[in-house]
Write a protein that holds these residues in place. Structure first.
Motif, PDB file in Angstrom:
ATOM      1  N   TYR A 146       0.837  -1.203   0.000  1.00  0.00           N
ATOM      2  CA  TYR A 146       0.000   0.000   0.000  1.00  0.00           C
ATOM      3  C   TYR A 146       0.873   1.256   0.000  1.00  0.00           C
ATOM      4  O   TYR A 146       0.590   2.223  -0.714  1.00  0.00           O
ATOM      5  CB  TYR A 146      -0.914   0.024   1.216  1.00  0.00           C
ATOM      6  N   TYR A 157      -5.881  10.315  -8.384  1.00  0.00           N
ATOM      7  CA  TYR A 157      -7.038  11.007  -7.810  1.00  0.00           C
ATOM      8  C   TYR A 157      -6.898  12.523  -7.909  1.00  0.00           C
ATOM      9  O   TYR A 157      -7.808  13.218  -8.367  1.00  0.00           O
ATOM     10  CB  TYR A 157      -7.213  10.595  -6.353  1.00  0.00           C
ATOM     11  N   THR A 215     -16.461   9.624  -9.023  1.00  0.00           N
ATOM     12  CA  THR A 215     -16.256   8.294  -9.609  1.00  0.00           C
ATOM     13  C   THR A 215     -14.912   7.722  -9.200  1.00  0.00           C
ATOM     14  O   THR A 215     -14.787   6.535  -8.880  1.00  0.00           O
ATOM     15  CB  THR A 215     -16.333   8.365 -11.154  1.00  0.00           C
ATOM     16  N   GLU A 216     -13.892   8.574  -9.190  1.00  0.00           N
ATOM     17  CA  GLU A 216     -12.552   8.156  -8.772  1.00  0.00           C
ATOM     18  C   GLU A 216     -12.561   7.712  -7.315  1.00  0.00           C
ATOM     19  O   GLU A 216     -11.886   6.739  -6.942  1.00  0.00           O
ATOM     20  CB  GLU A 216     -11.561   9.312  -8.973  1.00  0.00           C
ATOM     21  N   ASP A 218     -15.152   6.437  -5.725  1.00  0.00           N
ATOM     22  CA  ASP A 218     -15.953   5.224  -5.597  1.00  0.00           C
ATOM     23  C   ASP A 218     -15.312   4.004  -6.238  1.00  0.00           C
ATOM     24  O   ASP A 218     -15.743   2.873  -5.992  1.00  0.00           O
ATOM     25  CB  ASP A 218     -17.340   5.438  -6.226  1.00  0.00           C
ATOM     26  N   ASP A 219     -14.286   4.210  -7.068  1.00  0.00           N
ATOM     27  CA  ASP A 219     -13.642   3.081  -7.737  1.00  0.00           C
ATOM     28  C   ASP A 219     -12.943   2.158  -6.738  1.00  0.00           C
ATOM     29  O   ASP A 219     -12.559   2.578  -5.643  1.00  0.00           O
ATOM     30  CB  ASP A 219     -12.601   3.585  -8.746  1.00  0.00           C
ATOM     31  N   LYS A 220     -12.778   0.895  -7.146  1.00  0.00           N
ATOM     32  CA  LYS A 220     -12.043  -0.067  -6.327  1.00  0.00           C
ATOM     33  C   LYS A 220     -10.584   0.381  -6.225  1.00  0.00           C
ATOM     34  O   LYS A 220     -10.014   0.921  -7.165  1.00  0.00           O
ATOM     35  CB  LYS A 220     -12.127  -1.459  -6.956  1.00  0.00           C
ATOM     36  N   ASN A 221      -9.982   0.140  -5.073  1.00  0.00           N
ATOM     37  CA  ASN A 221      -8.594   0.571  -4.807  1.00  0.00           C
ATOM     38  C   ASN A 221      -8.437   2.079  -4.957  1.00  0.00           C
ATOM     39  O   ASN A 221      -7.430   2.574  -5.485  1.00  0.00           O
ATOM     40  CB  ASN A 221      -7.609  -0.142  -5.738  1.00  0.00           C
ATOM     41  N   SER A 222      -9.427   2.809  -4.500  1.00  0.00           N
ATOM     42  CA  SER A 222      -9.392   4.266  -4.571  1.00  0.00           C
ATOM     43  C   SER A 222      -8.498   4.832  -3.478  1.00  0.00           C
ATOM     44  O   SER A 222      -8.033   4.112  -2.584  1.00  0.00           O
ATOM     45  CB  SER A 222     -10.805   4.828  -4.401  1.00  0.00           C
ATOM     46  N   ASP A 225      -9.877   4.021  -0.108  1.00  0.00           N
ATOM     47  CA  ASP A 225      -9.568   2.662   0.333  1.00  0.00           C
ATOM     48  C   ASP A 225      -8.146   2.587   0.894  1.00  0.00           C
ATOM     49  O   ASP A 225      -7.895   1.958   1.924  1.00  0.00           O
ATOM     50  CB  ASP A 225      -9.713   1.667  -0.823  1.00  0.00           C
ATOM     51  N   TYR A 226      -7.216   3.215   0.195  1.00  0.00           N
ATOM     52  CA  TYR A 226      -5.822   3.205   0.633  1.00  0.00           C
ATOM     53  C   TYR A 226      -5.669   3.887   1.995  1.00  0.00           C
ATOM     54  O   TYR A 226      -4.955   3.390   2.875  1.00  0.00           O
ATOM     55  CB  TYR A 226      -4.935   3.897  -0.405  1.00  0.00           C
ATOM     56  N   GLU A 229      -7.072   1.569   4.716  1.00  0.00           N
ATOM     57  CA  GLU A 229      -6.262   0.375   4.931  1.00  0.00           C
ATOM     58  C   GLU A 229      -4.925   0.703   5.590  1.00  0.00           C
ATOM     59  O   GLU A 229      -4.449  -0.035   6.455  1.00  0.00           O
ATOM     60  CB  GLU A 229      -6.031  -0.348   3.600  1.00  0.00           C
TER      61      GLU A 229
END
Length: 237
Positions: A146, A157, A215-216, A218-222, A225-226, A229
Motif C-alpha cells: 500500500y 485522484y 467516480t474516482e 468510488d472506484d475499487k482501490n481508490s 480505500d488506501y 487500509e
C-alpha cells in the motif's frame, strides 16, 4: 582460555599422541564454529529486536499521519459531494427560471456549484521510508505494498481535482468577474449569467469534472480505500 587450549595441544604433540591431537583439534574447531554461530545468533536477535522497536515507532508515526490525512480527505469528499448536489439542482432548474420555485432553488444553490477543492495529504513519512529503505523494516507485506503504490493512487485522484480546480480558476472565475457580480448574489448581472449559454456550458463542464472526482473516489482501490487500509494496518497494540 586460548592459552589453555594451546597448552593442551602442545602437550599432546610432545607426547606423540598425533591421533588424539587431531581429534582434539577437530573438536576445538567445532567448538569455535559453534561459538561463532551462537554469537551470530545473538547478534541477529539483537538486530531483530532493534528493528521491531524501530518498526513500532515507524508504525505509530505513520498511523498518526494517515489518521490526519483521512480526516482531511473526509472533509474534502463531503465538499465534493455537496458541490455535485448543488450542480445537479441548478442544472435541473436552470431551464425553468420562469417558475418561482426554480428561481428559489437556483438562488439557494448557485454559490455551491463552483470552487476549487483539493486534497493535500502529508506524505513525509512515506517518502522518508522509501528513500531511506526503512520500509523494509515493516514486516506486514500488505502494508508495504500500500505504501509503495500510495503515490500513484494519490496522483491519479488529485489529477481529477486539479483539472476541476484549474477550470474554475482559469475559465469560470474570470468569466464571472467580467460578466457577473460577486458582491450582490441576486444582481441582474448574475441573473443574466444564468441565461447565458456559454456560462451554462461551463456549469455542465464543471459538473462533469466533479462527477469524475466522485467516480474516482468510488472506484475499487481508490485513494479512500488506501487511506483506510493504511490507517488500519499501521495500528500498533
Amino acid at each position: 582460555m586460548i592459552k589453555f587450549f594451546r597448552n593442551i595441544r602442545k602437550k599432546l604433540l610432545a607426547e606423540g599422541k598425533t591421533t588424539n591431537y587431531l581429534k582434539y583439534a577437530i573438536g576445538e574447531i567445532i567448538l569455535v564454529v559453534i561459538g561463532i554461530l551462537i554469537a551470530l545468533q545473538i547478534n541477529n536477535w539483537n538486530e531483530n529486536r532493534k528493528d521491531r522497536m524501530k518498526e513500532k515507532t515507524i508504525l505509530s508515526s505513520l498511523n498518526k499521519e494517515f489518521e490526519k490525512n483521512l480526516e482531511q480527505f473526509n472533509t474534502v469528499k463531503q465538499l465534493h459531494l455537496n458541490n455535485l448536489r448543488a450542480q445537479n439542482i441548478v442544472l435541473r432548474n436552470i431551464d425553468k427560471l420562469d417558475k418561482p420555485k426554480s428561481i428559489d432553488s437556483v438562488s439557494k444553490y448557485a454559490l455551491g456549484i463552483f470552487g476549487g477543492i483539493t486534497f493535500n495529504p502529508s506524505n513525509g513519512i512515506v517518502q522518508s521510508l522509501i528513500s531511506s529503505g526503512d520500509i523494509n523494516i515493516i514486516t506486514n507485506d500488505t502494508l508495504k505494498n500500500y505504501l509503495v503504490s500510495w503515490k500513484d493512487v494519490l496522483d491519479d485522484y488529485t489529477e481529477e481535482e486539479i483539472i476541476s480546480k484549474e477550470f474554475w480558476s482559469n475559465v469560470i472565475e474570470p468569466y464571472i468577474i467580467k460578466n457577473g457580480d460577486f458582491r450582490i448574489e441576486n444582481s441582474q448581472k448574475n441573473f443574466r449569467l444564468l441565461k447565458d449559454s456559454v456560462f451554462i456550458n461551463m456549469i455542465v463542464r464543471k459538473h462533469s469534472y466533479t462527477n469524475n472526482i466522485i467516480t474516482e473516489i468510488d472506484d475499487k482501490n481508490s485513494v479512500e480505500d488506501y487511506l483506510n487500509e493504511i490507517v488500519r494496518l499501521s495500528k500498533t497494540n
